[in-house]
Design a protein around this motif. Structure first.
Motif, PDB file in Angstrom:
ATOM      1  N   TYR A  20       0.824  -1.196   0.000  1.00 43.98           N
ATOM      2  CA  TYR A  20       0.000   0.000   0.000  1.00 43.98           C
ATOM      3  C   TYR A  20       0.871   1.265   0.000  1.00 43.98           C
ATOM      4  O   TYR A  20       0.697   2.173  -0.800  1.00 43.98           O
ATOM      5  N   GLU A  21       1.848   1.247   0.898  1.00 44.29           N
ATOM      6  CA  GLU A  21       2.767   2.371   1.009  1.00 44.29           C
ATOM      7  C   GLU A  21       3.566   2.575  -0.283  1.00 44.29           C
ATOM      8  O   GLU A  21       3.780   3.715  -0.716  1.00 44.29           O
TER       9      GLU A  21
ATOM     10  N   ILE B 233       1.463   4.514  -2.618  1.00 46.41           N
ATOM     11  CA  ILE B 233       1.461   5.958  -2.366  1.00 46.41           C
ATOM     12  C   ILE B 233       2.705   6.598  -2.936  1.00 46.41           C
ATOM     13  O   ILE B 233       2.649   7.621  -3.613  1.00 46.41           O
ATOM     14  N   LEU B 234       3.844   5.973  -2.619  1.00 45.03           N
ATOM     15  CA  LEU B 234       5.100   6.573  -3.041  1.00 45.03           C
ATOM     16  C   LEU B 234       5.163   6.686  -4.556  1.00 45.03           C
ATOM     17  O   LEU B 234       5.631   7.697  -5.089  1.00 45.03           O
ATOM     18  N   LEU B 235       4.674   5.653  -5.226  1.00 48.95           N
ATOM     19  CA  LEU B 235       4.654   5.727  -6.688  1.00 48.95           C
ATOM     20  C   LEU B 235       3.688   6.813  -7.145  1.00 48.95           C
ATOM     21  O   LEU B 235       3.982   7.572  -8.072  1.00 48.95           O
ATOM     22  N   SER B 236       2.536   6.936  -6.480  1.00 53.37           N
ATOM     23  CA  SER B 236       1.560   7.901  -6.987  1.00 53.37           C
ATOM     24  C   SER B 236       1.979   9.336  -6.713  1.00 53.37           C
ATOM     25  O   SER B 236       1.656  10.231  -7.481  1.00 53.37           O
ATOM     26  N   ILE B 237       2.740   9.566  -5.633  1.00 55.81           N
ATOM     27  CA  ILE B 237       3.180  10.946  -5.452  1.00 55.81           C
ATOM     28  C   ILE B 237       4.469  11.229  -6.212  1.00 55.81           C
ATOM     29  O   ILE B 237       5.046  12.299  -6.108  1.00 55.81           O
ATOM     30  N   GLY B 238       4.926  10.269  -6.968  1.00 55.24           N
ATOM     31  CA  GLY B 238       5.985  10.576  -7.929  1.00 55.24           C
ATOM     32  C   GLY B 238       7.385  10.120  -7.571  1.00 55.24           C
ATOM     33  O   GLY B 238       8.352  10.611  -8.123  1.00 55.24           O
ATOM     34  N   MET B 239       7.508   9.153  -6.662  1.00 61.85           N
ATOM     35  CA  MET B 239       8.835   8.605  -6.433  1.00 61.85           C
ATOM     36  C   MET B 239       9.039   7.543  -7.507  1.00 61.85           C
ATOM     37  O   MET B 239       8.171   6.702  -7.708  1.00 61.85           O
ATOM     38  N   ASN B 240      10.170   7.567  -8.196  1.00 60.72           N
ATOM     39  CA  ASN B 240      10.273   6.582  -9.269  1.00 60.72           C
ATOM     40  C   ASN B 240      10.691   5.214  -8.747  1.00 60.72           C
ATOM     41  O   ASN B 240      11.183   5.065  -7.646  1.00 60.72           O
ATOM     42  N   ARG B 241      10.432   4.230  -9.576  1.00 57.97           N
ATOM     43  CA  ARG B 241      10.595   2.842  -9.142  1.00 57.97           C
ATOM     44  C   ARG B 241      12.028   2.525  -8.760  1.00 57.97           C
ATOM     45  O   ARG B 241      12.283   1.782  -7.814  1.00 57.97           O
TER      46      ARG B 241
ATOM     47  N   LYS C 127      14.310   4.493  -7.503  1.00 56.11           N
ATOM     48  CA  LYS C 127      14.648   5.041  -6.185  1.00 56.11           C
ATOM     49  C   LYS C 127      14.004   4.227  -5.077  1.00 56.11           C
ATOM     50  O   LYS C 127      14.633   3.928  -4.070  1.00 56.11           O
TER      51      LYS C 127
ATOM     52  N   PRO D 128       0.261   1.328  -9.073  1.00 55.85           N
ATOM     53  CA  PRO D 128      -0.123   2.067  -7.867  1.00 55.85           C
ATOM     54  C   PRO D 128      -1.616   1.962  -7.543  1.00 55.85           C
ATOM     55  O   PRO D 128      -1.992   1.894  -6.372  1.00 55.85           O
ATOM     56  N   VAL D 129      -2.446   1.937  -8.562  1.00 63.47           N
ATOM     57  CA  VAL D 129      -3.888   1.864  -8.299  1.00 63.47           C
ATOM     58  C   VAL D 129      -4.242   0.554  -7.614  1.00 63.47           C
ATOM     59  O   VAL D 129      -4.930   0.525  -6.587  1.00 63.47           O
TER      60      VAL D 129
END
Ligand SMILES: Nc1ncnc2c1ncn2[C@@H]1O[C@H](COP(=O)(O)OP(=O)(O)OP(=O)(O)O)[C@@H](O)[C@H]1O
Ligand SMILES: [Mg+2]
Lengths: 405, 229
Positions: free
Chosen positions: A294-295, A298-306, A308, A399-400
């Motif tokens: 789940y976390e 979130i990180l992917l949806s707020i724009g942290m790339n895979r 990283k 992410p969804v």
């Protein structure tokens, strides 16, 4: 920030971190002590075996080991006899002249190995005088002989009797002579006990008509670990056209085979151990991925790339692996050190069997830093490979879907 | 000028299975800069699906999403992640803060991804925590905050990178009515003062009442679209 995230996540589920690190530490401990004891036991075994007769290495005239003929002998000159001083790792150089001879007494005769030795050097190296059961040990210029007990029995001779020895001497000369029996020696190895006769170097030189030449110079080392270094130094100093250097591994291939077999079976045990540990670590990683899907979403949806995100998770796992490996090294060092100073001592029948062959029945651990490091390194490599799993999961994570869970 | 334009959006989940779900059936929408818009509709009508597609979290089966004259449905996966980071702020129903980071660090996170300077981050964080009224809570971790406080941190986080617009999927669903009012006040204020475009989905009549435009969808289609007040 990647570091911060990774670091904090390690302490997020403290118990899991500790359990994982502890199991890694245990793996390192078990593996390192197993290897240390195995290496120690073999070092001890080899040390005993080489000091029994062969030495860690021998110098011969070039081609001797192939033919084993007395014609290929060489001078025990200054260059060879002073090697113990010119090469620091060499403890002793022990000259010998060896060949086969027929020994006869009355109507009995038997094939024997007649070895001319420097009584002092030989005793320093193999403690030959301790093996004397009757009579006396040889003097440097002695013209008597030491005879192995088993051989004496076969020939039905005793102290003071005179043996006749017959052989082919140096370059086809006829070798013959009479030697009073000065002492009897007992060897644990039945093979040696049936065939050994010792003369002084001078006595043997007269017998073989070899003018002071020798067939081998056995090398004893200060430390078994210096074998490679020493042989390469010897090869550099002694002209390869004249001399050959054989180490104990070439001279006793059966011993090396036994050692390798034992080490391979040790590796198999280790591999099983590591497999179990790997499953444990993998379980932890699976749990972590599931718990945090789940976390990750979130990180992917707020724009942290895979990449990283994957790096963060990988670092976490590596941190834990490193922690475990360090703890493992820290606890195994004193334990192994203890067993290297206070070796495990065998008892019962096994001990008797070892003693019979003149080997001390102990298993000292070898305190060798490279063992700890290599085991810890292995565990780390394993952990970092396992840590690729979450990275692979992350590559596919949607992410969804992750946030719907 | 419209910030977002959705043209004939269709979304079919599990298209190859025996039971494909036709979640969106041809949505056409234009959303202008500075709007404060609610998307409403019964459960299962497609609100979340629509917001996800607008925000580039999911791809439409058919149709286009044009944001600033760019068709984001043609972006590659990594370009989308990058695009989201720069242009869109998300607020989700269940707060979605990173548990191991403090409120301040959660807000800073996207700015760190964007490699903003220390001073820039500091200034923006202070500005945002003041706006959402959490000056005294910046060093708390999410589990030390109430649901309403967490959701305010989430709004602050969504705003940190100065996105073009904020998408909020049922942001008040888990909040009590006092927190709901407070959150809406903050959102409204940011909308008016910083001209930030808000698009949020909701079931809650009190939230619907506060919206300036209400788009109603049912069974994957827009059935009503009106300006309020
Ligand atoms: N990932 C998915 N896979 C399959 N079906 C899905 C998926 N996501 C949504 N659906 C289906 O698509 C339809 C629309 O779902 P969506 O979540 O967009 O509705 P919603 O309006 O947000 O509902 P709610 O008010 O309950 O949140 C529903 O029938 C839902 O079951
Ligand atoms: Mg929904």
């Amino acid at each position: 920030m990647i570091w911060k995230l990774a670091w904090r996540n390690i302490f997020r589920n403290k118990r899991r971190t500790y359990i994982t690190a502890a199991s890694i530490a245990l793996a390192v401990l078990t593996a390192a002590s197993m290897r240390a004891i195995q290496k120690g036991a073999w070092d001890n075994m080899v040390d005993n075996v080489v000091k029994y007769y062969t030495g860690y290495a021998q110098i011969h005239a070039n081609g001797y080991w192939e033919d084993k003929t007395i014609d290929l002998s060489f001078a025990y000159d200054e260059q060879v006899s002073s090697l113990a001083t010119s090469i620091a790792s060499i403890d002793q150089v022990v000259p010998r002249i060896e060949s086969f001879a027929l020994a006869a007494y009355g109507n009995k005769s038997n094939g024997t190995l007649v070895v001319g030795v420097d009584p002092i050097e030989e005793d320093n190296f193999t403690n030959l005088s301790d093996k004397v059961t009757q009579g006396a040990y040889l003097d440097p210029k002695d013209d008597g002989a030491l005879v192995a007990e088993g051989l004496a029995e076969i020939l039905n001779v005793g102290l003071g009797d005179t043996l006749t020895l017959l052989s082919q001497g140096y370059h086809g000369a006829t070798a013959a002579g009479n030697y009073p029996i000065k002492g009897l020696v007992k060897f644990a190895s039945p093979q040696l006990n049936r065939q050994m006769i010792y003369l002084s170097l001078d006595g043997a030189s007269d017998f073989y008509d070899s003018q002071g030449l020798i067939t081998s110079a056995a090398i004893n080392l200060n430390s078994p670990d210096q074998l490679e270094l020493t042989t390469s130094l010897l090869k550099a100093q002694l002209d390869p056209k004249t001399y050959e250097i054989k180490d104990y591994r070439e001279m006793m291939p059966e011993l090396m085979q036994a050692k390798e077999l034992d080490i391979v079976s040790g590796y198999i045990t280790l591999a099983i151990l590591y497999l179990i540990i790997a499953f444990g670590i993998f379980g932890t990683i699976l749990m972590m991925v599931k718990e945090r899907t789940y976390e990750f979403g979130i990180l992917l949806s707020i724009g942290m790339n895979r990449a990283k995100l994957g790096m963060t998770v990988w670092l976490e796992t590596i941190f834990i692996g490193l922690l475990g490996a360090c703890i493992g090294i820290l606890i195994s060092m004193p334990i192994v050190a203890w067993f290297s100073i206070n070796p495990i001592r065998m008892t019962g029948e096994a001990a008797t069997a070892y003693e019979k062959f003149g080997v001390e029945p102990i298993f000292p651990a070898a305190f060798d830093i490279s063992i700890f490091l290599s085991q810890a390194f292995l565990v780390l490599i394993m952990t970092s490979i396992l840590a690729l799993y979450p990275i692979m999961t992350l590559q596919k994570l949607d992410p969804v879907q992750a946030m719907r869970a | 000028m419209s910030v977002i334009e959705a043209i004939n959006i269709h979304k079919v989940y599990n298209p190859d299975s025996d039971v494909p779900v036709h979640a969106l059936r041809g949505i056409d929408l234009k959303i202008d800069e500075g709007e404060f818009t609610a998307i409403v509709g019964p459960s299962g009508s497609g609100k979340t699906t629509l917001l996800n597609i607008i925000g580039g979290l999911d791809r439409p089966s058919e149709g286009k999403i044009i944001i600033d004259n760019q068709d984001i449905s043609t972006f590659k996966d990594n370009e989308l992640i990058d695009f989201r980071q720069k242009n869109i702020g998300f607020v989700f129903q269940s707060y979605n803060l990173i548990p191991v980071l403090t409120a301040r660090e959660n807000i800073e996170f996207v700015m760190l991804l964007q490699k903003r300077t220390e001073q820039e981050r500091e200034a923006r964080v202070m500005e945002l925590v003041t706006a959402v009224g959490l000056e005294d809570k910046i060093h708390k971790r999410p589990n030390q905050l109430s649901g309403g406080q967490q959701q305010r941190v989430a709004v602050a986080r969504a705003l940190a990178s100065k996105p073009k617009f904020i998408l909020a999927d049922e942001p008040t669903a888990n909040l009590d009515s006092a927190s709901t009012t407070q959150l809406l006040d903050i959102m409204h204020q940011l909308n008016r003062e910083e001209k930030i475009t808000f698009i949020f989905s909701t079931h809650d009549q009190r939230v619907i009442d506060r919206a300036e435009r209400v788009i109603t969808i049912d069974d994957g289609k827009v059935v009503n679209d009106e300006i309020q007040n």
